[in-house]
Design an enzyme around this catalytic site. Structure first.
Site, short mmCIF file in Angstrom:
data_model
loop_
_atom_site.label_atom_id
_atom_site.label_comp_id
_atom_site.label_asym_id
_atom_site.label_seq_id
_atom_site.Cartn_x
_atom_site.Cartn_y
_atom_site.Cartn_z
CD GLU A 1 4.44 6.84 -0.34
OE1 GLU A 1 4.00 5.73 -0.71
OE2 GLU A 1 5.64 7.18 -0.53
CG ASP B 1 -1.65 -3.03 -2.39
OD1 ASP B 1 -1.21 -4.08 -2.90
OD2 ASP B 1 -0.96 -1.99 -2.30
#
Length: 265
Positions: A36, A223
């Site tokens: 990230e 998700d």
């Protein structure tokens, strides 16, 4: 901000009303995973800083540099010494935030990362949210008053101009130390009215509050928790795409911060 969109910050040219000394100068970004953080590190041309600001024994890493007039520091908890995986979760997030705030004295802390989202609350994969409130869903203490302490619901600083300028979504964030969701977790998450779910946000916000450092939590959805697919499968499949959305948003956020005070957000 949708993935692939160009950064288009709608900034009015009116003079800042806050005194110049209140302008944001030093920004600390706390990011849990290397996957990230590294795209943002590379885009901002930050350098790994080996100056001793953390104890020698810890795996924490700091990247630093100047971008758009801001002193920027990105810290990550690094890798587990035995297993070699990212040090995710509330303990690592809280510890590295505590040490970084003490060492760097930031004007603003940004916890940037990925999160699961709930379709029922309007989340889609790749959406980027700013958390309006944080809480825990796995600190269950069924004793009066302690139960509220366990949830630890806390509002974040308001950033209406930032959200409007970048077209970001708003939602409550619920934090726990598991990637999956047990029935007990689900019950608390629903009571928290959460739109997104992560593994460190509430802990980072708690530490920032201890030191009265304004904090913004920015989360990119990897998700859909209530979408019918296994969370682990969808998370791994979409991590790169979500990190790219986080990168684009992070750059735009930093551009927006230039020359502004907390009150201007």
């Amino acid at each position: 901000m949708a993935p692939g969109e160009e950064c288009s910050v709608l900034v009015h040219e009116a003079p800042c009303l806050a005194p110049p000394h209140n302008n944001i100068s030093t920004v600390l970004l706390v990011i849990a995973m290397q996957a990230e953080a590294l795209p943002l590190v590379e885009a901002l041309k930050l350098s790994q800083d080996d100056t001793l600001v953390f104890p020698k024994s810890v795996p924490w890493i700091k990247y630093s540099g100047i971008h758009d007039g801001l002193h920027i520091h990105i810290v990550v908890p690094g890798k587990d010494a035995v297993l070699g995986v990212d040090n995710v979760g509330t303990v690592s997030g809280a510890l590295v935030s505590y040490a970084a705030i003490q060492a760097l004295q930031p004007d603003l802390l940004i916890n940037a990362g990925t999160a699961g989202g709930f379709k029922a609350k309007g989340a889609c994969v790749g959406d980027v949210f700013v958390a309006t409130e944080v809480a825990y869903h796995d600190r269950r203490i069924p004793i009066p008053i302690f139960d509220k302490y366990g949830v630890g619901a806390t509002k974040t600083i308001p950033t209406p101009k930032l959200v409007e300028a970048l077209g970001l979504k708003l939602g409550k964030l619920s934090t726990g130390n598991s990637l999956d969701m047990s029935p007990q977790d689900e019950e608390v998450i629903k009571s928290n009215d959460a739109t997104i779910k992560d593994m460190e946000g509430a802990a980072v916000a708690y530490v920032a509050n201890l030191f009265s450092v304004p904090a913004i939590l920015i989360k990119s959805v990897t998700d859909i928790i209530d979408g019918g697919r296994p969370t682990t499968e969808e998370f791994l499949e979409n991590l790169s795409m979500a990190a790219d959305a986080l990168l684009k948003t992070g750059i735009c956020v930093l551009k927006f911060l230039n020359g502004k005070s907390i009150a201007d957000l």
